[in-house]
Scaffold this motif. Sequence first.
Motif, mmCIF file in Angstrom:
data_model
loop_
_atom_site.group_PDB
_atom_site.id
_atom_site.type_symbol
_atom_site.label_atom_id
_atom_site.label_comp_id
_atom_site.label_asym_id
_atom_site.label_seq_id
_atom_site.Cartn_x
_atom_site.Cartn_y
_atom_site.Cartn_z
ATOM 1 N N LYS A 22 31.077 31.889 47.657
ATOM 2 C CA LYS A 22 30.764 33.247 47.942
ATOM 3 C C LYS A 22 31.718 33.629 48.854
ATOM 4 O O LYS A 22 32.222 34.978 48.714
ATOM 5 C CB LYS A 22 29.605 33.427 48.822
ATOM 6 C CG LYS A 22 28.432 32.974 48.103
ATOM 7 C CD LYS A 22 26.997 33.338 48.773
ATOM 8 C CE LYS A 22 25.796 32.803 47.879
ATOM 9 N NZ LYS A 22 24.597 32.917 48.893
ATOM 10 N N ASN B 201 36.712 40.204 45.416
ATOM 11 C CA ASN B 201 36.388 41.482 45.198
ATOM 12 C C ASN B 201 37.267 42.527 46.258
ATOM 13 O O ASN B 201 37.598 43.549 45.353
ATOM 14 C CB ASN B 201 34.858 41.655 45.927
ATOM 15 C CG ASN B 201 34.374 43.215 45.931
ATOM 16 O OD1 ASN B 201 34.274 43.618 44.580
ATOM 17 N ND2 ASN B 201 34.514 43.823 46.852
ATOM 18 N N GLN B 202 37.561 41.913 47.306
ATOM 19 C CA GLN B 202 38.530 42.891 47.995
ATOM 20 C C GLN B 202 39.893 43.048 47.232
ATOM 21 O O GLN B 202 40.377 44.239 47.396
ATOM 22 C CB GLN B 202 38.812 42.245 49.319
ATOM 23 C CG GLN B 202 37.712 42.317 50.405
ATOM 24 C CD GLN B 202 37.240 43.532 50.886
ATOM 25 O OE1 GLN B 202 37.847 44.020 51.776
ATOM 26 N NE2 GLN B 202 36.065 43.933 50.569
ATOM 27 N N ASP C 258 35.906 43.931 55.808
ATOM 28 C CA ASP C 258 36.369 44.719 54.721
ATOM 29 C C ASP C 258 37.498 45.566 55.074
ATOM 30 O O ASP C 258 37.617 45.974 56.052
ATOM 31 C CB ASP C 258 35.193 45.818 54.606
ATOM 32 C CG ASP C 258 33.698 45.423 54.104
ATOM 33 O OD1 ASP C 258 34.003 44.225 53.395
ATOM 34 O OD2 ASP C 258 32.825 46.189 54.065
ATOM 35 N N TYR D 71 34.059 36.973 47.750
ATOM 36 C CA TYR D 71 34.102 38.113 48.585
ATOM 37 C C TYR D 71 35.732 38.597 48.786
ATOM 38 O O TYR D 71 36.226 39.732 48.326
ATOM 39 C CB TYR D 71 33.730 37.797 50.206
ATOM 40 C CG TYR D 71 34.139 38.790 50.968
ATOM 41 C CD1 TYR D 71 33.401 40.149 51.192
ATOM 42 C CD2 TYR D 71 35.432 38.901 51.493
ATOM 43 C CE1 TYR D 71 33.648 40.879 52.212
ATOM 44 C CE2 TYR D 71 35.766 39.812 52.668
ATOM 45 C CZ TYR D 71 35.035 41.118 52.896
ATOM 46 O OH TYR D 71 35.377 41.872 53.673
ATOM 47 N N HIS D 72 36.770 37.718 48.819
ATOM 48 C CA HIS D 72 37.908 37.988 48.755
ATOM 49 C C HIS D 72 38.523 38.457 47.531
ATOM 50 O O HIS D 72 39.537 39.255 47.411
ATOM 51 C CB HIS D 72 38.993 37.023 49.421
ATOM 52 C CG HIS D 72 38.916 36.913 50.800
ATOM 53 N ND1 HIS D 72 39.420 37.971 51.794
ATOM 54 C CD2 HIS D 72 38.213 36.265 51.747
ATOM 55 C CE1 HIS D 72 39.128 37.522 53.014
ATOM 56 N NE2 HIS D 72 38.172 36.633 53.163
ATOM 57 N N HIS E 155 30.196 40.682 42.778
ATOM 58 C CA HIS E 155 29.020 40.285 43.893
ATOM 59 C C HIS E 155 29.271 38.972 44.445
ATOM 60 O O HIS E 155 29.716 37.982 43.610
ATOM 61 C CB HIS E 155 27.624 40.359 43.215
ATOM 62 C CG HIS E 155 27.471 41.889 42.760
ATOM 63 N ND1 HIS E 155 27.089 42.854 43.637
ATOM 64 C CD2 HIS E 155 27.604 42.393 41.649
ATOM 65 C CE1 HIS E 155 26.847 43.987 42.932
ATOM 66 N NE2 HIS E 155 27.095 43.675 41.821
ATOM 67 N N TYR E 156 29.141 38.863 45.774
ATOM 68 C CA TYR E 156 29.282 37.728 46.529
ATOM 69 C C TYR E 156 28.067 37.199 47.271
ATOM 70 O O TYR E 156 28.124 36.374 48.107
ATOM 71 C CB TYR E 156 30.645 37.913 47.454
ATOM 72 C CG TYR E 156 30.458 38.975 48.389
ATOM 73 C CD1 TYR E 156 29.662 39.310 49.350
ATOM 74 C CD2 TYR E 156 31.043 40.129 47.756
ATOM 75 C CE1 TYR E 156 29.929 40.563 50.196
ATOM 76 C CE2 TYR E 156 31.145 41.133 48.522
ATOM 77 C CZ TYR E 156 30.523 41.615 49.786
ATOM 78 O OH TYR E 156 30.496 42.437 50.427
ATOM 79 N N ASP E 157 27.044 38.266 47.250
ATOM 80 C CA ASP E 157 25.816 37.733 47.851
ATOM 81 C C ASP E 157 25.075 36.600 47.074
ATOM 82 O O ASP E 157 24.885 36.294 46.070
ATOM 83 C CB ASP E 157 24.834 38.847 47.941
ATOM 84 C CG ASP E 157 25.413 39.904 48.795
ATOM 85 O OD1 ASP E 157 26.061 39.557 49.815
ATOM 86 O OD2 ASP E 157 25.071 41.056 48.573
ATOM 87 N N THR F 200 32.285 47.281 45.558
ATOM 88 C CA THR F 200 31.941 46.042 44.999
ATOM 89 C C THR F 200 31.966 45.910 43.599
ATOM 90 O O THR F 200 31.125 46.729 43.035
ATOM 91 C CB THR F 200 30.656 45.492 45.795
ATOM 92 O OG1 THR F 200 30.540 45.505 47.126
ATOM 93 C CG2 THR F 200 30.324 44.077 45.045
ATOM 94 N N LYS G 206 31.753 40.801 57.774
ATOM 95 C CA LYS G 206 30.892 39.739 56.917
ATOM 96 C C LYS G 206 31.099 38.588 57.084
ATOM 97 O O LYS G 206 30.408 37.862 56.274
ATOM 98 C CB LYS G 206 30.754 40.251 55.465
ATOM 99 C CG LYS G 206 30.525 41.974 55.205
ATOM 100 C CD LYS G 206 30.441 42.182 53.700
ATOM 101 C CE LYS G 206 29.904 43.615 53.590
ATOM 102 N NZ LYS G 206 30.802 44.722 54.136
ATOM 103 N N ALA H 178 36.015 37.601 56.959
ATOM 104 C CA ALA H 178 35.502 38.448 55.925
ATOM 105 C C ALA H 178 35.216 39.785 56.472
ATOM 106 O O ALA H 178 34.243 40.109 56.774
ATOM 107 C CB ALA H 178 34.433 37.834 55.149
#
Length: 145
Positions: free
Chosen positions: A74, A81-82, A132, A78-79, A143-145, A140, A37, A130
Amino acid sequence: MSFCTKCGANVPEGDNFCPNCGAPTGAAPAYVDPGDKTGNFPEEERERNKYLAALCYFGPAFIAVALLAEKDSKFIRYHVNQAIMLIVFALACAIVCVVPVIGWIAGGIGSIIAVVFEIMGIVRAFKGKAVDLPIVGKYTVVHYD
């Protein structure tokens, strides 16, 4: 228009197989990793926040620091969330360790895998990527969108 190297038939541009004999043309489509991503985040944001994103993998306190420092990023989310999904995976491995013998083995192997995934996350964040993480990356919670 090109020609098939096997039968000599005309092959339309962009076709990967000869319409006459079915032989491959050698123009295979490039592989696109569905878990990558990186392109979803501006390069400037990735460069600015890559070190802070890498810190997320060191535990919940660092996740909180990263979110407070760059709440609108964002790439950071994202990170985060990971990292959270990796913590959930590691906790599941610890719970499995309660079961004698089989649980010890499965939990131990899972814990080693969690450490490997953590290193992968840190390295990818340092590189401004980024991608996965295996197993846990597709889920998820932030949310990073």
